[in-house]
Design a protein around this motif. Sequence first.
Motif, short mmCIF file in Angstrom:
data_model
loop_
_atom_site.label_atom_id
_atom_site.label_comp_id
_atom_site.label_asym_id
_atom_site.label_seq_id
_atom_site.Cartn_x
_atom_site.Cartn_y
_atom_site.Cartn_z
N ILE A 211 0.85 -1.20 0.00
CA ILE A 211 0.00 0.00 0.00
C ILE A 211 0.88 1.24 0.00
CG2 ILE A 211 -1.67 1.35 1.33
CD1 ILE A 211 -2.77 -1.36 2.36
N LEU A 212 1.85 1.29 0.88
CA LEU A 212 2.75 2.44 0.95
C LEU A 212 3.54 2.58 -0.34
CD1 LEU A 212 3.84 4.75 2.65
CD2 LEU A 212 5.53 3.16 3.61
N GLY A 213 3.95 1.45 -0.91
CA GLY A 213 4.68 1.49 -2.17
C GLY A 213 3.86 2.09 -3.29
N ARG A 214 2.59 1.74 -3.33
CA ARG A 214 1.71 2.31 -4.36
C ARG A 214 1.54 3.80 -4.18
NH1 ARG A 214 -3.30 -1.75 -5.77
NH2 ARG A 214 -2.02 -3.46 -6.54
N VAL A 215 1.40 4.24 -2.94
CA VAL A 215 1.22 5.67 -2.68
C VAL A 215 2.48 6.43 -3.09
CG1 VAL A 215 0.96 7.40 -0.84
CG2 VAL A 215 -0.49 5.37 -0.86
N VAL A 216 3.64 5.94 -2.69
CA VAL A 216 4.91 6.60 -3.01
C VAL A 216 5.15 6.57 -4.52
CG1 VAL A 216 7.42 6.50 -2.72
CG2 VAL A 216 5.92 6.23 -0.74
N SER A 217 4.87 5.43 -5.16
CA SER A 217 5.04 5.33 -6.62
C SER A 217 4.15 6.34 -7.34
CB SER A 217 4.70 3.93 -7.10
OG SER A 217 5.62 3.00 -6.59
N SER A 218 2.93 6.49 -6.85
CA SER A 218 2.01 7.45 -7.45
C SER A 218 2.54 8.87 -7.32
CB SER A 218 0.64 7.33 -6.78
OG SER A 218 -0.22 8.32 -7.24
N LEU A 219 3.11 9.18 -6.17
CA LEU A 219 3.69 10.51 -5.98
C LEU A 219 4.87 10.74 -6.92
CD1 LEU A 219 3.60 10.72 -2.08
CD2 LEU A 219 2.19 12.03 -3.67
N LEU A 220 5.74 9.75 -7.01
CA LEU A 220 6.91 9.88 -7.87
C LEU A 220 6.49 9.99 -9.34
CD1 LEU A 220 9.30 7.30 -6.18
CD2 LEU A 220 9.50 9.80 -6.14
N TYR A 221 5.52 9.20 -9.74
CA TYR A 221 5.04 9.23 -11.11
C TYR A 221 4.45 10.59 -11.46
CZ TYR A 221 2.48 8.02 -15.34
OH TYR A 221 2.00 7.99 -16.61
N SER A 222 3.76 11.19 -10.49
CA SER A 222 3.15 12.50 -10.69
C SER A 222 4.13 13.64 -10.49
CB SER A 222 1.97 12.68 -9.74
OG SER A 222 1.02 11.67 -9.93
N ARG A 223 5.36 13.31 -10.15
CA ARG A 223 6.44 14.29 -9.91
C ARG A 223 6.17 15.20 -8.71
NH1 ARG A 223 10.07 14.57 -14.47
NH2 ARG A 223 9.22 13.33 -16.16
N TYR A 224 5.43 14.66 -7.73
CA TYR A 224 5.22 15.38 -6.48
C TYR A 224 6.34 14.98 -5.51
CZ TYR A 224 0.48 16.72 -7.82
OH TYR A 224 -0.60 17.27 -8.45
N PRO A 225 6.74 15.90 -4.65
CA PRO A 225 7.74 15.53 -3.64
C PRO A 225 7.15 14.52 -2.65
CG PRO A 225 6.96 17.78 -3.27
CD PRO A 225 6.34 17.30 -4.55
N VAL A 226 7.96 13.58 -2.24
CA VAL A 226 7.50 12.56 -1.29
C VAL A 226 7.73 13.12 0.12
CG1 VAL A 226 7.78 10.19 -0.48
CG2 VAL A 226 8.07 10.72 -2.91
N THR A 227 6.68 13.75 0.64
CA THR A 227 6.72 14.31 1.99
C THR A 227 5.70 13.59 2.85
OG1 THR A 227 5.02 15.95 1.48
CG2 THR A 227 7.31 16.59 1.06
N ASN A 228 5.81 13.79 4.15
CA ASN A 228 4.84 13.17 5.05
C ASN A 228 3.42 13.62 4.71
OD1 ASN A 228 6.77 11.74 6.41
ND2 ASN A 228 7.01 13.26 8.03
N LYS A 229 3.26 14.90 4.41
CA LYS A 229 1.94 15.43 4.08
C LYS A 229 1.39 14.76 2.81
CE LYS A 229 -0.50 19.72 3.08
NZ LYS A 229 -0.37 21.18 2.93
N ALA A 230 2.23 14.60 1.81
CA ALA A 230 1.78 13.96 0.56
C ALA A 230 1.44 12.49 0.79
CB ALA A 230 2.87 14.10 -0.50
N ILE A 231 2.21 11.82 1.63
CA ILE A 231 1.92 10.42 1.94
C ILE A 231 0.60 10.31 2.68
CG2 ILE A 231 2.68 8.43 3.30
CD1 ILE A 231 5.57 9.24 2.60
N ILE A 232 0.36 11.21 3.63
CA ILE A 232 -0.91 11.20 4.37
C ILE A 232 -2.08 11.41 3.42
CG2 ILE A 232 -2.28 12.48 6.07
CD1 ILE A 232 0.44 12.96 7.57
N GLU A 233 -1.95 12.38 2.52
CA GLU A 233 -3.02 12.63 1.55
C GLU A 233 -3.26 11.41 0.66
OE1 GLU A 233 -1.67 16.10 -0.52
OE2 GLU A 233 -2.39 17.46 1.03
#
Length: 85
Positions: free
Chosen positions: A29-51
């Motif tokens: 689950i966490l991997g999917r969230v982080v991968s989605s952030l990286l794919y979208s070119r968003y910074p991987v921050t705690n706030k982004a992970i929470i969202e």
Amino acid sequence: MQFEEEQTVTEISEYFNQQETQTLSEVEILGRVVSSLLYSRYPVTNKAIIEGLIRQLEQDSNVSNQQGCRNLLELVLLSTQDDVI
């Protein structure tokens, strides 16, 4: 004959529904969230992970996956409890 075709369609539908509700580990689950952030070119921050976890929690219908999201949210929130929001 038609009954067999309807039964086949039902079986195929059930198969794909089972695939959609596959139970994931918390790491997946966490991997999917982080991968989605990286794919979208968003910074991987705690706030982004929470969202991302909240979004995943709202979209997933699998109770086990929802609980995994809640567990991960708890871990991330506890690790950022001193941060100013």
